[in-house]
Write a protein that holds these residues in place. Structure first.
Motif, PDB file in Angstrom:
ATOM      1  N   UNK A 291       1.076  -1.399  -0.406  1.00  0.00           N
ATOM      2  CA  UNK A 291      -0.300  -0.141  -0.320  1.00  0.00           C
ATOM      3  C   UNK A 291       0.457   1.446  -0.161  1.00  0.00           C
ATOM      4  N   UNK A 292       1.930   1.227   1.081  1.00  0.00           N
ATOM      5  CA  UNK A 292       2.838   2.466   0.723  1.00  0.00           C
ATOM      6  C   UNK A 292       3.756   2.431  -0.969  1.00  0.00           C
ATOM      7  N   UNK A 293       4.094   1.349  -1.411  1.00  0.00           N
ATOM      8  CA  UNK A 293       4.094   2.038  -2.657  1.00  0.00           C
ATOM      9  C   UNK A 293       3.444   2.034  -3.919  1.00  0.00           C
ATOM     10  N   UNK A 294       2.430   2.865  -3.397  1.00  0.00           N
ATOM     11  CA  UNK A 294       1.267   3.001  -4.327  1.00  0.00           C
ATOM     12  C   UNK A 294       0.285   1.985  -4.662  1.00  0.00           C
ATOM     13  N   UNK A 295       0.572   0.589  -4.134  1.00  0.00           N
ATOM     14  CA  UNK A 295      -0.267  -0.729  -4.802  1.00  0.00           C
ATOM     15  C   UNK A 295      -2.353  -0.096  -3.817  1.00  0.00           C
ATOM     16  N   UNK A 296      -2.866   0.071  -5.130  1.00  0.00           N
ATOM     17  CA  UNK A 296      -3.865   0.521  -4.161  1.00  0.00           C
ATOM     18  C   UNK A 296      -5.166  -0.471  -4.047  1.00  0.00           C
ATOM     19  N   UNK A 297      -4.483  -1.842  -4.737  1.00  0.00           N
ATOM     20  CA  UNK A 297      -4.842  -3.569  -4.863  1.00  0.00           C
ATOM     21  C   UNK A 297      -5.362  -3.795  -3.130  1.00  0.00           C
ATOM     22  N   UNK A 298      -3.463  -3.229  -2.779  1.00  0.00           N
ATOM     23  CA  UNK A 298      -3.438  -3.816  -1.592  1.00  0.00           C
ATOM     24  C   UNK A 298      -4.105  -2.348  -0.419  1.00  0.00           C
ATOM     25  N   UNK A 299      -4.249  -1.439  -0.282  1.00  0.00           N
ATOM     26  CA  UNK A 299      -4.645  -0.441   0.130  1.00  0.00           C
ATOM     27  C   UNK A 299      -5.858  -0.555   0.392  1.00  0.00           C
ATOM     28  N   UNK A 300      -6.889  -1.402  -0.119  1.00  0.00           N
ATOM     29  CA  UNK A 300      -8.219  -1.424  -0.223  1.00  0.00           C
ATOM     30  C   UNK A 300      -8.339  -2.757   0.344  1.00  0.00           C
ATOM     31  N   UNK A 301      -7.132  -4.004   0.492  1.00  0.00           N
ATOM     32  CA  UNK A 301      -6.536  -5.196   1.662  1.00  0.00           C
ATOM     33  C   UNK A 301      -6.656  -4.219   2.806  1.00  0.00           C
TER      34      UNK A 301
END
Lengths: 356, 70
Positions: A291-301
């Motif tokens: 999420x920190x490196x800009x992955x919005x899928x991980x941010x939703x997780x």
């Protein structure tokens, strides 16, 4: 060089975790990607357990440390778009499982390093969950393709880091929208600055080494590579030595800090985490880093993980020192059934081969 | 037989699993990925099997060619 990175990462996570306990965090609770998020959920009012409310800067440091190093290394590349809704659900299920065990896999190792043998039971379940998840991957399970954002769409990649920064500032200034526990585990914490600095360092190192316990086990199973497992080995050793030095080490199953000894639920709690993490593409820690490196899928997780903390405590399904109640047992079984259904259902055929 | 795979945008560790599968019945596999982690994992795999691997990067994408020793 590689060994140096392994040792530094292991020491920052392992010894850092013990230092955080010495400085005020609850026992074996220096770093935990699940419980710390649960405390943040409490501080934000997502759940109402008065003793579990604190904006843990360690976790925010993970996101910001990963962001900072990805950005300066030129590898900050916002991406997303591969089934965020399912990732949200998998994130929620991961935390529901983790809160039955009372910890993410990283805390499982830290607990073991403090002598808490329940950690071993949970980690065995985690390995079982990963094996099951890999079987789904081999049978065609996937969440589709993510893509790299272009132009102004790139700005969404900054959302996780900005949110983490806002929360750090809000925690430092005791902003009115946050709740802080007056007693219980939520009231026990190291000084904010120390938590944040160690979190930043740990996050940057986790980004650099691509640290992921499910990834480490996978690399070992699939390609006999032990790079990531060595990091976890050093974390264990560093925390073990630190716990001995500070007198925190206590071997056994009973009376361990923030833990219970219902073996079957410790096992299946982390089994659910391992399975959901494999289907979501990374363990709770790795989701924060991505999420920190800009992955919005991980941010939703990660957002799903916050929601999962709310669901878990809202339904009184989390474990506690007293054990796991009926609600928690139902939650784990339901969580496993939902995760298995996701594994069976999402097997959309994507065209991989372009020639040959 | 040669295979060319487009593994861009797939979650970890699917690119690795697909590469491994492709190499079971092909002597040469060329894959494109867009995550450094996927590239590193695939190169580690190739190394562990003592396969020849070459890679190049362009525009944030990595193309890896793996050949089994004849």
């Amino acid at each position: 060089m590689q060994w140096l990175l392994i040792i530094i990462t292991g020491i920052v996570f392992g010894l850092g975790a013990v230092v955080l306990v010495k400085a005020g965090n609850p026992g074996n609770y220096g770093f935990c990607a699940a419980c710390h998020l649960r405390d943040i959920a409490g501080a934000l009012g997502i759940h109402q357990v008065a003793t579990l409310q604190y904006v843990r800067p360690e976790i925010l440091g993970f996101i910001l440390g990963s962001f900072a190093l990805a950005k300066t290394s030129g590898e900050f590349r916002p991406r997303g778009g591969a089934n965020p809704a399912v990732r949200f659900v998998l994130g929620a299920l991961m935390v529901i499982g983790a809160l039955v065990f009372l910890g993410c896999p990283l805390r499982g190792i830290l607990r073991l390093a403090g002598g808490d043998l329940n950690g071993l039971v949970g980690l065995a379940g985690f390995v079982g969950g990963i094996f099951t998840g890999i079987a789904f991957l081999k049978n065609g399970y996937n969440l589709g393709r993510s893509h790299i954002y272009q132009g102004t769409n790139r700005s969404v990649g900054y959302v996780a880091a900005i949110a983490a920064l806002v929360l750090v500032v809000a925690a430092a200034t005791h902003a009115g929208f946050l709740q802080f526990s007056a007693k219980g585990p939520g009231s026990m914490h190291a000084p904010l600055f120390l938590s944040l600095v160690l979190g930043l360092l740990a996050g940057a190192l986790a980004w650099k080494t691509r640290m992921c316990l499910s990834g480490g086990l996978r690399d070992f199973i699939l390609v006999r590579d032990t790079y990531l497992l060595k990091i976890y080995g050093v974390i264990f050793l560093a925390a073990f030595i630190g716990n001995q030095y500070f007198g925190f080490f206590k071997l056994g199953f009973a009376d361990q800090p923030l833990a219970h000894s219902m073996h079957i639920w410790n096992f299946f709690g982390l089994f659910l985490v391992g399975l959901a993490a494999t289907l979501a593409g990374g363990c709770p820690l790795r989701q924060l880093i991505m999420a920190g490196e800009g992955n919005t899928d991980a941010m939703f997780c990660v957002l799903g993980m916050l929601a999962g903390a709310g669901i878990s405590h809202g339904l009184n399904a989390a474990g506690s020192a007293a054990g796991v109640g009926v609600n928690g047992q139902i939650a784990v079984i339901a969580g496993l059934l939902i995760t298995l259904a996701i594994g069976f259902a999402l097997r959309e055929k994507i065209s991989l081969q372009t020639e040959g | 037989m040669k295979k060319i795979l487009d593994l861009r945008g797939l979650s970890c560790p699917i690119p690795l699993i697909q590469t491994k599968n492709a190499l079971e019945d092909a002597t040469e596999v060329c894959v494109t990925v867009d995550e450094p982690v996927a590239k590193e994992n695939i190169l580690k795999f190739a190394n562990s099997r003592h396969y020849q691997a070459e890679w190049s990067a362009a525009g944030g994408e990595y193309t890896i060619t793996i050949r089994k020793e004849m």
